[in-house]
Design a protein around this motif. Structure first.
Motif, PDB file in Angstrom:
ATOM      1  N   GLU A  18       0.853  -1.184   0.000  1.00 44.48           N
ATOM      2  CA  GLU A  18       0.000   0.000   0.000  1.00 44.48           C
ATOM      3  C   GLU A  18       0.891   1.237   0.000  1.00 44.48           C
ATOM      4  O   GLU A  18       1.780   1.373   0.845  1.00 44.48           O
ATOM      5  CB  GLU A  18      -0.907   0.012   1.227  1.00 44.48           C
ATOM      6  N   VAL A  19       0.641   2.129  -0.936  1.00 40.08           N
ATOM      7  CA  VAL A  19       1.413   3.357  -1.075  1.00 40.08           C
ATOM      8  C   VAL A  19       0.499   4.533  -0.737  1.00 40.08           C
ATOM      9  O   VAL A  19      -0.605   4.634  -1.276  1.00 40.08           O
ATOM     10  CB  VAL A  19       1.968   3.483  -2.511  1.00 40.08           C
ATOM     11  N   ILE A  20       0.962   5.400   0.171  1.00 40.78           N
ATOM     12  CA  ILE A  20       0.128   6.537   0.564  1.00 40.78           C
ATOM     13  C   ILE A  20       0.544   7.835  -0.126  1.00 40.78           C
ATOM     14  O   ILE A  20      -0.198   8.815  -0.100  1.00 40.78           O
ATOM     15  CB  ILE A  20       0.134   6.731   2.095  1.00 40.78           C
ATOM     16  N   GLY A  21       1.717   7.837  -0.754  1.00 34.98           N
ATOM     17  CA  GLY A  21       2.164   9.021  -1.473  1.00 34.98           C
ATOM     18  C   GLY A  21       3.292   8.673  -2.419  1.00 34.98           C
ATOM     19  O   GLY A  21       3.953   7.655  -2.264  1.00 34.98           O
ATOM     20  N   GLU A  22       3.462   9.544  -3.413  1.00 30.75           N
ATOM     21  CA  GLU A  22       4.558   9.303  -4.351  1.00 30.75           C
ATOM     22  C   GLU A  22       5.018  10.591  -4.996  1.00 30.75           C
ATOM     23  O   GLU A  22       4.273  11.564  -5.094  1.00 30.75           O
ATOM     24  CB  GLU A  22       4.169   8.275  -5.411  1.00 30.75           C
ATOM     25  N   LEU A  29       5.377   4.314   1.669  1.00 30.41           N
ATOM     26  CA  LEU A  29       4.563   3.151   2.000  1.00 30.41           C
ATOM     27  C   LEU A  29       3.645   3.445   3.176  1.00 30.41           C
ATOM     28  O   LEU A  29       3.855   4.400   3.923  1.00 30.41           O
ATOM     29  CB  LEU A  29       5.459   1.957   2.317  1.00 30.41           C
ATOM     30  N   LYS A  30       2.633   2.623   3.335  1.00 26.05           N
ATOM     31  CA  LYS A  30       1.679   2.769   4.435  1.00 26.05           C
ATOM     32  C   LYS A  30       2.392   2.775   5.784  1.00 26.05           C
ATOM     33  O   LYS A  30       1.977   3.463   6.713  1.00 26.05           O
ATOM     34  CB  LYS A  30       0.655   1.636   4.371  1.00 26.05           C
ATOM     35  N   SER A  31       3.489   2.043   5.885  1.00 21.77           N
ATOM     36  CA  SER A  31       4.265   1.977   7.126  1.00 21.77           C
ATOM     37  C   SER A  31       5.004   3.283   7.418  1.00 21.77           C
ATOM     38  O   SER A  31       5.563   3.454   8.491  1.00 21.77           O
ATOM     39  CB  SER A  31       5.287   0.844   7.043  1.00 21.77           C
ATOM     40  N   GLY A  32       5.024   4.211   6.444  1.00 25.00           N
ATOM     41  CA  GLY A  32       5.740   5.469   6.604  1.00 25.00           C
ATOM     42  C   GLY A  32       7.125   5.460   5.982  1.00 25.00           C
ATOM     43  O   GLY A  32       7.775   6.485   5.863  1.00 25.00           O
ATOM     44  N   ARG A  33       7.561   4.301   5.587  1.00 22.11           N
ATOM     45  CA  ARG A  33       8.892   4.169   4.975  1.00 22.11           C
ATOM     46  C   ARG A  33       8.887   4.781   3.572  1.00 22.11           C
ATOM     47  O   ARG A  33       7.963   4.564   2.793  1.00 22.11           O
ATOM     48  CB  ARG A  33       9.268   2.697   4.915  1.00 22.11           C
ATOM     49  N   ARG A  34       9.930   5.528   3.254  1.00 18.58           N
ATOM     50  CA  ARG A  34      10.083   6.147   1.938  1.00 18.58           C
ATOM     51  C   ARG A  34      11.114   5.354   1.157  1.00 18.58           C
ATOM     52  O   ARG A  34      12.226   5.129   1.643  1.00 18.58           O
ATOM     53  CB  ARG A  34      10.534   7.589   2.108  1.00 18.58           C
ATOM     54  N   GLU A  35      10.743   4.922  -0.027  1.00 16.34           N
ATOM     55  CA  GLU A  35      11.634   4.081  -0.845  1.00 16.34           C
ATOM     56  C   GLU A  35      11.769   4.671  -2.246  1.00 16.34           C
ATOM     57  O   GLU A  35      10.822   5.269  -2.765  1.00 16.34           O
ATOM     58  CB  GLU A  35      11.042   2.674  -0.998  1.00 16.34           C
ATOM     59  N   ALA A  36      12.919   4.446  -2.856  1.00 13.47           N
ATOM     60  CA  ALA A  36      13.096   4.815  -4.259  1.00 13.47           C
ATOM     61  C   ALA A  36      12.169   3.948  -5.097  1.00 13.47           C
ATOM     62  O   ALA A  36      11.977   2.773  -4.803  1.00 13.47           O
ATOM     63  CB  ALA A  36      14.541   4.596  -4.684  1.00 13.47           C
ATOM     64  N   LYS A  37      11.564   4.522  -6.131  1.00 19.07           N
ATOM     65  CA  LYS A  37      10.673   3.731  -6.985  1.00 19.07           C
ATOM     66  C   LYS A  37      11.428   2.618  -7.688  1.00 19.07           C
ATOM     67  O   LYS A  37      10.874   1.570  -7.975  1.00 19.07           O
ATOM     68  CB  LYS A  37       9.995   4.616  -8.030  1.00 19.07           C
TER      69      LYS A  37
END
Length: 83
Positions: A18-22, A29-37
């Motif tokens: 689940e992605v909450i922003g991009e 991610l929903k967990s709050g973690r920010r990852e490179a696409k």
């Protein structure tokens, strides 16, 4: 919130996340973690099919690279036999 498919190249695994922003380069991610696409190890895709195609394309590229390496080693072996 959107569902993305996380393709992991080292483990050959696809998981739904689940992605909450991009942004153009990152997803949050929903967990709050920010990852490179996308990185050399993973990528996030909008569809399962796209994630699967990405994994297959990377494996095909790896096969081509290994084939070139194998051909080089075999030619070196043949040269060494002529010494």
């Amino acid at each position: 919130m959107a569902t993305y498919y996380h393709a992991q190249f080292n483990t050959i695994h696809i998981s739904e996340v689940e992605v909450i922003g991009e942004t153009p380069a990152f997803v949050t991610l929903k967990s709050g973690r920010r990852e490179a696409k996308q990185s050399q190890y993973h990528a996030f895709h909008a569809t399962h099919e796209a994630a699967k195609a990405d994994i297959l394309a990377r494996l095909e590229e790896k096969r081509r690279t290994r084939q070139i390496q194998l051909e080089w080693v075999e030619s070196e072996i043949e040269k060494a036999k002529l010494l």
